[in-house]
Design a protein around this motif. Sequence first.
Motif, PDB file in Angstrom:
ATOM      1  N   ASP A 153       0.858  -0.857   0.080  1.00  0.00           N
ATOM      2  CA  ASP A 153       0.160  -0.012  -0.538  1.00  0.00           C
ATOM      3  C   ASP A 153       0.972   1.217   0.088  1.00  0.00           C
ATOM      4  O   ASP A 153       1.972   1.387   0.452  1.00  0.00           O
ATOM      5  N   GLU A 154       0.108   2.161  -0.928  1.00  0.00           N
ATOM      6  CA  GLU A 154       1.377   3.287  -0.770  1.00  0.00           C
ATOM      7  C   GLU A 154       2.487   3.384  -1.343  1.00  0.00           C
ATOM      8  O   GLU A 154       3.490   3.980  -1.123  1.00  0.00           O
ATOM      9  N   ILE A 155       2.756   2.758  -2.008  1.00  0.00           N
ATOM     10  CA  ILE A 155       3.851   2.318  -2.717  1.00  0.00           C
ATOM     11  C   ILE A 155       4.472   2.805  -3.257  1.00  0.00           C
ATOM     12  O   ILE A 155       6.319   3.533  -2.922  1.00  0.00           O
ATOM     13  N   HIS A 156       4.380   4.841  -3.593  1.00  0.00           N
ATOM     14  CA  HIS A 156       5.256   5.469  -3.485  1.00  0.00           C
ATOM     15  C   HIS A 156       5.738   6.315  -2.711  1.00  0.00           C
ATOM     16  O   HIS A 156       6.787   6.764  -2.895  1.00  0.00           O
ATOM     17  N   SER A 157       5.500   6.280  -1.085  1.00  0.00           N
ATOM     18  CA  SER A 157       5.779   6.547  -0.102  1.00  0.00           C
ATOM     19  C   SER A 157       7.358   5.998   0.133  1.00  0.00           C
ATOM     20  O   SER A 157       7.910   5.921   1.045  1.00  0.00           O
ATOM     21  N   PHE A 158       7.151   4.849  -0.807  1.00  0.00           N
ATOM     22  CA  PHE A 158       8.594   4.102  -0.766  1.00  0.00           C
ATOM     23  C   PHE A 158       9.708   3.690  -1.628  1.00  0.00           C
ATOM     24  O   PHE A 158      10.820   3.776  -0.981  1.00  0.00           O
ATOM     25  N   VAL A 159       8.958   3.817  -1.928  1.00  0.00           N
ATOM     26  CA  VAL A 159      10.282   4.167  -3.843  1.00  0.00           C
ATOM     27  C   VAL A 159      10.913   5.757  -3.700  1.00  0.00           C
ATOM     28  O   VAL A 159      10.460   6.446  -3.567  1.00  0.00           O
ATOM     29  N   GLY A 160      12.083   4.525  -4.334  1.00  0.00           N
ATOM     30  CA  GLY A 160      13.471   6.018  -3.494  1.00  0.00           C
ATOM     31  C   GLY A 160      14.007   6.807  -2.844  1.00  0.00           C
ATOM     32  O   GLY A 160      14.456   7.543  -2.566  1.00  0.00           O
ATOM     33  N   THR A 161      12.949   5.882  -1.489  1.00  0.00           N
ATOM     34  CA  THR A 161      13.712   5.984   0.198  1.00  0.00           C
ATOM     35  C   THR A 161      14.296   4.895   0.479  1.00  0.00           C
ATOM     36  O   THR A 161      14.636   3.923   0.067  1.00  0.00           O
ATOM     37  N   ASP A 162      15.313   5.471   1.672  1.00  0.00           N
ATOM     38  CA  ASP A 162      16.614   4.491   2.235  1.00  0.00           C
ATOM     39  C   ASP A 162      14.801   3.237   2.811  1.00  0.00           C
ATOM     40  O   ASP A 162      15.202   1.545   2.665  1.00  0.00           O
ATOM     41  N   ARG A 163      13.881   3.718   3.362  1.00  0.00           N
ATOM     42  CA  ARG A 163      13.083   2.648   4.044  1.00  0.00           C
ATOM     43  C   ARG A 163      12.212   1.566   2.055  1.00  0.00           C
ATOM     44  O   ARG A 163      12.167   0.817   2.927  1.00  0.00           O
ATOM     45  N   GLY A 164      12.269   2.190   1.266  1.00  0.00           N
ATOM     46  CA  GLY A 164      12.075   2.110   0.454  1.00  0.00           C
ATOM     47  C   GLY A 164      13.092   0.736   0.019  1.00  0.00           C
ATOM     48  O   GLY A 164      12.583  -0.607  -0.232  1.00  0.00           O
ATOM     49  N   THR A 165      14.025   0.950  -0.365  1.00  0.00           N
ATOM     50  CA  THR A 165      15.484  -0.081  -0.307  1.00  0.00           C
ATOM     51  C   THR A 165      15.870  -1.043   0.854  1.00  0.00           C
ATOM     52  O   THR A 165      15.801  -2.088   0.388  1.00  0.00           O
ATOM     53  N   LEU A 167      13.006  -2.185   2.392  1.00  0.00           N
ATOM     54  CA  LEU A 167      12.238  -3.359   1.607  1.00  0.00           C
ATOM     55  C   LEU A 167      12.221  -3.939   0.596  1.00  0.00           C
ATOM     56  O   LEU A 167      11.905  -5.392   0.427  1.00  0.00           O
ATOM     57  N   LYS A 168      12.801  -3.474  -0.052  1.00  0.00           N
ATOM     58  CA  LYS A 168      13.443  -4.196  -1.600  1.00  0.00           C
ATOM     59  C   LYS A 168      13.822  -4.743  -1.049  1.00  0.00           C
ATOM     60  O   LYS A 168      14.337  -6.459  -2.198  1.00  0.00           O
ATOM     61  N   PHE A 203      11.449  -1.397  -8.885  1.00  0.00           N
ATOM     62  CA  PHE A 203      10.957  -1.905  -7.100  1.00  0.00           C
ATOM     63  C   PHE A 203      10.450  -3.590  -6.859  1.00  0.00           C
ATOM     64  O   PHE A 203      10.597  -3.619  -5.934  1.00  0.00           O
ATOM     65  N   THR A 204       9.710  -3.541  -7.995  1.00  0.00           N
ATOM     66  CA  THR A 204       9.497  -5.187  -7.945  1.00  0.00           C
ATOM     67  C   THR A 204      10.530  -6.155  -8.250  1.00  0.00           C
ATOM     68  O   THR A 204      10.182  -7.311  -7.216  1.00  0.00           O
ATOM     69  N   GLY A 205      11.294  -5.814  -8.251  1.00  0.00           N
ATOM     70  CA  GLY A 205      12.127  -6.733  -8.766  1.00  0.00           C
ATOM     71  C   GLY A 205      12.343  -7.647 -10.360  1.00  0.00           C
ATOM     72  O   GLY A 205      13.504  -7.811 -10.850  1.00  0.00           O
ATOM     73  N   ASN A 206      11.394  -6.971 -10.971  1.00  0.00           N
ATOM     74  CA  ASN A 206      10.726  -8.231 -12.120  1.00  0.00           C
ATOM     75  C   ASN A 206      10.352  -6.520 -13.492  1.00  0.00           C
ATOM     76  O   ASN A 206       9.384  -6.979 -12.965  1.00  0.00           O
TER      77      ASN A 206
END
Length: 711
Positions: A153-165, A167-168, A203-206
């Motif tokens: 959910d709210e995937i934009h809040s993760f992409v390009g952030t340390d927290r997103g990295t 999670l990835k 971000f999905t890895g694929n």
Amino acid sequence: MAFELLSEPIRKFIRDKGWEQLRSIQTAAIQRISTSDDNFILVSRTASGKTEAAFLPLLSKIDFNQTGVQILYISPLIALINDQFYRIEELCKNLEIPVTKWHGEANRTIKNNLLKNPSGIVLITPESLEAMFVNKPYNVKQLFANLKYVVIDEIHSFVGTDRGTQLKSILSRLQNVNKSSFSIVGLSATMSEENKFIEVKEFTGNPEKTTILIDRASKEINTAFRFFKSDTQELPLALLKDLYLETKDDKVLIFPNSRGRVEEVAVKLKKISDRVKGHSNYFSHHSSVDREVREYIEFFAKNNKRENFCISCTSTLELGIDIGSVDEVVQIDATHSIASLIQRVGRSGRKDGKNSSLFLYATDQWSLLQAVACWLLYEEKFIEPPDKNEKPYDILVHQALSITKGHSGILLTELLKQLRENAAFKQIEVSEIQEIIEHLIELDFLEKLQNEVIIGVEGEKIVNSRDFYSVFKTEENFKVVHKGNAIGAIPISPQVIEDENILLAAKVWKILFVDHKAKKIEVTPANDGKKPMFFGSGSIVYHKIREKMFEVLYSNAEYDFLDEAGFQEIQMMRKDFSIFDVKSTESDRPLLTGERNLEFYTFTGTKVNRTIALLLNIAGIGNRIDENNSSITVDIGGQDFVTKFQYLLAPLSDIDTHLALLLDSNPTLLDFSKWGAYLPQKYKVKLFKNNYYDFDYTEKMIRELNIVVNR
């Protein structure tokens, strides 16, 4: 037809709910997700039914009789998990599918039952998933070996952030314990279309197997900007009176840009309301307000149908927590990003057929100009692209410790292999990973025993801390308490002394005593006080916003959303800047020459301003940045500045040396990274260079720049 692709229990759920038809994003998602195992990102405005768009086809498609958790829902906020839990549980009520919340505040008995009998759907934050990998590694395999889908959910809040990295990386580790392979469904109301969504696809890895589904439908927005000039740190009384009259008969969210301002707005509006015998439902909602108080506010807003209310809040209510129907959104001074503006505007007009309403109050001319620029970009459907974080060395440090701790020791070759194959670190060279691991061994964060590494003595202090699971820094706060009841928490500042009055949770408090050992502040109600001091790292403004501000200054456009005072202020700024013979807002930039100093108006983003300021310092030109008006003040003669500016790019060939010297003299510059301090020196420099500055755009800008001196 999408409806026919759903299972009978789900069709019955829809009939029982009385839905006349499916929403656009739901129809598209059902048709695609039901017939494909690809990854999907669902993009549509707030309150358009994205949660159901993801879960209706998944609940129809998946065989929940199989062992193990089948769907993992990941959210950026615990509050959002608690909110979505009821929506997902309702969807599953006729399917006998267990739904479990898993976070630090969730029921321990229910979590233990899940470990004994892994099944159904789990709702979790990245930090709780990290903690599970570290503390319950055997349970991770038991729970998720048969996982079919991850919903973010709210995937934009993760992409390009340390927290997103982070999670990835966790998702990549999760794929390793999976018998086959799970698919990802991301949900977002705001997504930049620059670079053809490549960052979110990666971000999905694929990325090759990731499809973006967009519902571009939008609601009409009633917009009004008002200007009340403020010459002090506090909001003008005229603004507060106007704001009270504008909001007293509605359900309203007010977004100031700081926690202190949030408290000021809530307390002062409530005082006005008390004087004129208006309603008493004025609240403040931000991360420093106690969790139970915030949850009460959310419950009140969602379940109260008759009474009006006003919640002054930060980004804690920006994301998708359902607080029911909101009539108006008020923004005080400009947002720092268009993405944030979109999220906030989307909080109002959630009922079908009802327009969104945005009122913006600006308190100084530069904030007004930025607000106009953000709104114009919003109307152009521009959203800032996410940051590119191609070599997240600092998060690699964190994940190396997490993997080692989770394995209770691991072969060094296996640790290197796991990091090398992790999708989050694919741009980092093998030799770089090896150097960083060797450095962690030197620091005694890791200890090498023959061919194996374990957590070292110094590392134990870190990985055993509750703070280990997050990759973002948290403030050291003192708990604020009244007669045993928690009100919130604030950082220690010169303001926090006995007999001083503060504002918190929309009330005024007198400090009775400060217990430094217990980190507790005892308070009692008071009548008047000052907003509390909070410390923040400041916001990053994207260069396109500042460039649009410059365009507005050299435009003749009149804006129907501005009040008379606001339009006159813009006209006055246009007159002030008419002393510069600007022919192109793309390449020209004004230089105001005065007797004592120069004012160079860069009209560019935060990171580019930092980079220009750094290059000026290297050239021996002392300067200071004013981020509010996007200018750099320089103490030097005008002609010298223009001449020296031509040679600013010369140090770029050896910029790493300059950055290393700068970090040596001021290590706190790396404070934006929680884990960067544990890197070898050369990787600190690389991290500093990649994350704090923007050399590529700065070089392009300077090469094309034409400095225009005032006439």
